[in-house]
Design a protein around this motif. Structure first.
Motif, PDB file in Angstrom:
ATOM      1  N   TYR A 162       0.740  -1.408  -0.264  1.00 39.83           N
ATOM      2  CA  TYR A 162      -0.185  -0.402  -0.091  1.00 39.83           C
ATOM      3  C   TYR A 162       1.106   1.562   0.320  1.00 39.83           C
ATOM      4  N   ARG A 163       2.154   1.276   0.704  1.00 40.03           N
ATOM      5  CA  ARG A 163       2.612   2.569   0.967  1.00 40.03           C
ATOM      6  C   ARG A 163       3.269   2.342  -0.821  1.00 40.03           C
ATOM      7  N   ILE A 164       3.470   1.349  -1.340  1.00 40.28           N
ATOM      8  CA  ILE A 164       4.387   1.143  -2.722  1.00 40.28           C
ATOM      9  C   ILE A 164       3.464   2.339  -3.350  1.00 40.28           C
ATOM     10  N   THR A 165       2.276   1.746  -3.419  1.00 42.31           N
ATOM     11  CA  THR A 165       1.152   1.741  -3.905  1.00 42.31           C
ATOM     12  C   THR A 165       0.943   3.879  -3.662  1.00 42.31           C
ATOM     13  N   ARG A 166       0.700   3.690  -3.133  1.00 42.57           N
ATOM     14  CA  ARG A 166       0.848   5.352  -2.181  1.00 42.57           C
ATOM     15  C   ARG A 166       1.684   6.481  -3.182  1.00 42.57           C
ATOM     16  N   VAL A 190      11.118  -3.088   6.851  1.00 47.76           N
ATOM     17  CA  VAL A 190      11.064  -4.498   6.164  1.00 47.76           C
ATOM     18  C   VAL A 190      13.002  -4.559   5.456  1.00 47.76           C
ATOM     19  N   GLY A 191      13.355  -2.580   5.255  1.00 50.23           N
ATOM     20  CA  GLY A 191      14.475  -2.672   4.734  1.00 50.23           C
ATOM     21  C   GLY A 191      14.213  -2.745   2.987  1.00 50.23           C
ATOM     22  N   VAL A 192      15.656  -2.513   1.935  1.00 52.26           N
ATOM     23  CA  VAL A 192      15.348  -2.547   1.038  1.00 52.26           C
ATOM     24  C   VAL A 192      14.311  -3.368  -0.552  1.00 52.26           C
ATOM     25  N   ASP A 193      14.894  -4.693   0.310  1.00 50.57           N
ATOM     26  CA  ASP A 193      14.289  -5.639  -0.435  1.00 50.57           C
ATOM     27  C   ASP A 193      13.129  -5.695  -0.896  1.00 50.57           C
ATOM     28  N   GLU A 194      11.575  -5.160  -0.148  1.00 50.96           N
ATOM     29  CA  GLU A 194      10.762  -4.861  -0.973  1.00 50.96           C
ATOM     30  C   GLU A 194      10.099  -3.963  -1.798  1.00 50.96           C
ATOM     31  N   LEU A 195      11.449  -3.106  -1.659  1.00 55.70           N
ATOM     32  CA  LEU A 195      11.245  -1.729  -2.635  1.00 55.70           C
ATOM     33  C   LEU A 195      12.297  -2.693  -4.315  1.00 55.70           C
ATOM     34  N   CYS A 196      12.979  -3.692  -3.961  1.00 54.69           N
ATOM     35  CA  CYS A 196      13.466  -4.382  -4.873  1.00 54.69           C
ATOM     36  C   CYS A 196      12.562  -5.403  -5.741  1.00 54.69           C
ATOM     37  N   ARG A 197      11.615  -5.716  -5.214  1.00 51.79           N
ATOM     38  CA  ARG A 197      10.744  -6.400  -5.782  1.00 51.79           C
ATOM     39  C   ARG A 197      10.183  -6.123  -6.864  1.00 51.79           C
ATOM     40  N   TRP A 198       9.610  -4.817  -6.417  1.00 49.11           N
ATOM     41  CA  TRP A 198       8.263  -3.751  -7.288  1.00 49.11           C
ATOM     42  C   TRP A 198       9.253  -2.871  -8.091  1.00 49.11           C
ATOM     43  N   VAL A 199      10.465  -3.121  -8.205  1.00 51.79           N
ATOM     44  CA  VAL A 199      11.083  -1.816  -8.767  1.00 51.79           C
ATOM     45  C   VAL A 199      10.659  -2.352 -10.067  1.00 51.79           C
ATOM     46  N   PRO A 200      10.820  -3.419 -10.792  1.00 53.58           N
ATOM     47  CA  PRO A 200      10.004  -3.895 -12.491  1.00 53.58           C
ATOM     48  C   PRO A 200       8.493  -3.733 -12.593  1.00 53.58           C
ATOM     49  N   GLY A 203       6.993   2.863 -12.362  1.00 54.16           N
ATOM     50  CA  GLY A 203       5.707   3.534 -11.750  1.00 54.16           C
ATOM     51  C   GLY A 203       6.325   4.866 -11.039  1.00 54.16           C
ATOM     52  N   PRO A 204       5.707   5.796 -11.069  1.00 43.05           N
ATOM     53  CA  PRO A 204       5.493   7.242 -11.326  1.00 43.05           C
ATOM     54  C   PRO A 204       7.163   7.292  -9.863  1.00 43.05           C
ATOM     55  N   ALA A 205       7.141   6.901  -8.828  1.00 41.75           N
ATOM     56  CA  ALA A 205       7.809   6.333  -8.129  1.00 41.75           C
ATOM     57  C   ALA A 205       9.533   5.806  -7.746  1.00 41.75           C
ATOM     58  N   ARG A 206       9.796   5.430  -9.216  1.00 37.01           N
ATOM     59  CA  ARG A 206      10.566   4.160  -9.228  1.00 37.01           C
ATOM     60  C   ARG A 206      12.000   4.784  -9.356  1.00 37.01           C
ATOM     61  N   ALA A 207      11.893   6.149  -9.878  1.00 38.25           N
ATOM     62  CA  ALA A 207      13.742   6.531  -9.527  1.00 38.25           C
ATOM     63  C   ALA A 207      13.765   6.853  -7.741  1.00 38.25           C
ATOM     64  N   ALA A 208      13.236   7.201  -6.923  1.00 37.35           N
ATOM     65  CA  ALA A 208      12.863   7.429  -6.133  1.00 37.35           C
ATOM     66  C   ALA A 208      13.124   6.270  -4.948  1.00 37.35           C
ATOM     67  N   MET A 209      12.082   5.216  -5.889  1.00 38.26           N
ATOM     68  CA  MET A 209      13.179   3.642  -4.994  1.00 38.26           C
ATOM     69  C   MET A 209      13.981   3.207  -5.276  1.00 38.26           C
ATOM     70  N   ILE A 210      14.612   3.807  -6.429  1.00 37.51           N
ATOM     71  CA  ILE A 210      16.429   3.241  -6.744  1.00 37.51           C
ATOM     72  C   ILE A 210      17.464   4.290  -6.045  1.00 37.51           C
ATOM     73  N   GLU A 211      17.174   5.385  -6.281  1.00 33.51           N
ATOM     74  CA  GLU A 211      18.278   5.633  -5.028  1.00 33.51           C
ATOM     75  C   GLU A 211      18.140   5.003  -3.591  1.00 33.51           C
ATOM     76  N   LEU A 212      16.812   5.411  -2.867  1.00 32.07           N
ATOM     77  CA  LEU A 212      17.353   4.838  -1.457  1.00 32.07           C
ATOM     78  C   LEU A 212      17.219   3.072  -1.968  1.00 32.07           C
ATOM     79  N   ILE A 213      17.312   2.273  -2.992  1.00 33.10           N
ATOM     80  CA  ILE A 213      17.627   1.179  -2.592  1.00 33.10           C
ATOM     81  C   ILE A 213      19.911   1.802  -2.469  1.00 33.10           C
ATOM     82  N   ASP A 214      20.034   2.477  -3.531  1.00 35.58           N
ATOM     83  CA  ASP A 214      21.427   2.411  -3.573  1.00 35.58           C
ATOM     84  C   ASP A 214      21.625   2.922  -2.312  1.00 35.58           C
ATOM     85  N   GLU A 215      21.088   3.798  -1.778  1.00 38.78           N
ATOM     86  CA  GLU A 215      21.555   4.495  -0.275  1.00 38.78           C
ATOM     87  C   GLU A 215      21.876   3.174   1.021  1.00 38.78           C
ATOM     88  N   GLY A 216      20.934   2.422  -0.019  1.00 43.93           N
ATOM     89  CA  GLY A 216      20.497   1.261   1.778  1.00 43.93           C
ATOM     90  C   GLY A 216      20.304   0.949   2.624  1.00 43.93           C
TER      91      GLY A 216
END
Length: 216
Positions: A162-166, A190-200, A203-216
């Motif tokens: 829900y948070r990722i879709t939001r 829950v860490g970055v793993d959940e973002l990694c699963r949904w990056v594929p 969506g409009p927030a994909r760039a922010a997801m990748i930034e947070l994943i890179d930050e660890g």
């Protein structure tokens, strides 16, 4: 056991509870296969659940196109009605992650939480919202997942998606700081793993997801 298997196990357990609680449908003696499965021992239901398990395993490995194919080819009538929308919700998510937006869009009429048992409505709602935000309806998606945790009384099992879709919906509206804050809550919980699963799924927030994943 990773978080994703626990999520699926919890949702499937709820679906089985709903199915067992329902009354078996009366089947015409002359055509026992004319109605959808009414119990878990029906071979058609076993096949549908097996396809779901195979699909889930493939999705864990990132093989989303193969995961979608494993479930897409199961006849809908082979799936017990109380769990049909649960499986359709998973199919929609896998199609998004496979980049097949049109296939996911075609599922929108089926992703109707009012037709789902109460135990799986939050997942159906989340899947519908994910499709809406990826196909240009950010307002519709935000209405389904709410602007904050708990606004739609979602259980903890679906809170991260829900948070990722939001976040995607907020990013589409230009509220980039609010979108990043939602993704930050996911990482903190829950860490970055959940973002990694949904990056594929993009969506409009994909760039922010990748930034947070890179930050660890």
């Amino acid at each position: 056991m990773t978080r994703r298997p626990r999520l699926f196990a919890a949702l499937l357990a709820r679906a089985r509870k709903v199915l067992r609680a329902g009354r078996p449908a009366a089947r015409p003696a002359e055509d026992p296969a004319s109605l959808p499965p009414s119990h878990l021992g029906d071979p058609r239901a076993i096949y549908a659940f097996a396809a779901q398990v195979v699909g889930q395993s493939l999705a864990w490995q990132g093989s989303y196109r193969a995961a979608a194919a494993s479930l897409r080819d199961v006849p809908l009538d082979w799936t017990p009605p109380p769990v049909r929308l649960l499986l359709m919700s998973n199919l929609a998510q896998w199609q998004l992650c496979a980049g097949d937006l049109e296939a996911a869009r075609r599922l929108l009429p089926d992703l109707d939480e009012e037709r789902a048992p109460a135990s799986v409505r939050p997942l159906v709602r989340g899947a519908r919202a994910a499709v809406l935000v990826r196909t240009g309806d950010a307002e519709g998606a935000l209405a389904l997942v709410g602007r904050s945790d708990g606004e739609r009384d979602e259980p903890s099992e679906v809170r991260q998606r829900y948070r990722i879709t939001r976040a995607h919906a907020l990013a589409a509206r230009g509220e980039l700081a609010a979108a990043r804050a939602e993704l930050r809550r996911v990482v903190d919980d829950v860490g970055v793993d959940e973002l990694c699963r949904w990056v594929p799924a993009g969506g409009p927030a994909r760039a922010a997801m990748i930034e947070l994943i890179d930050e660890g």
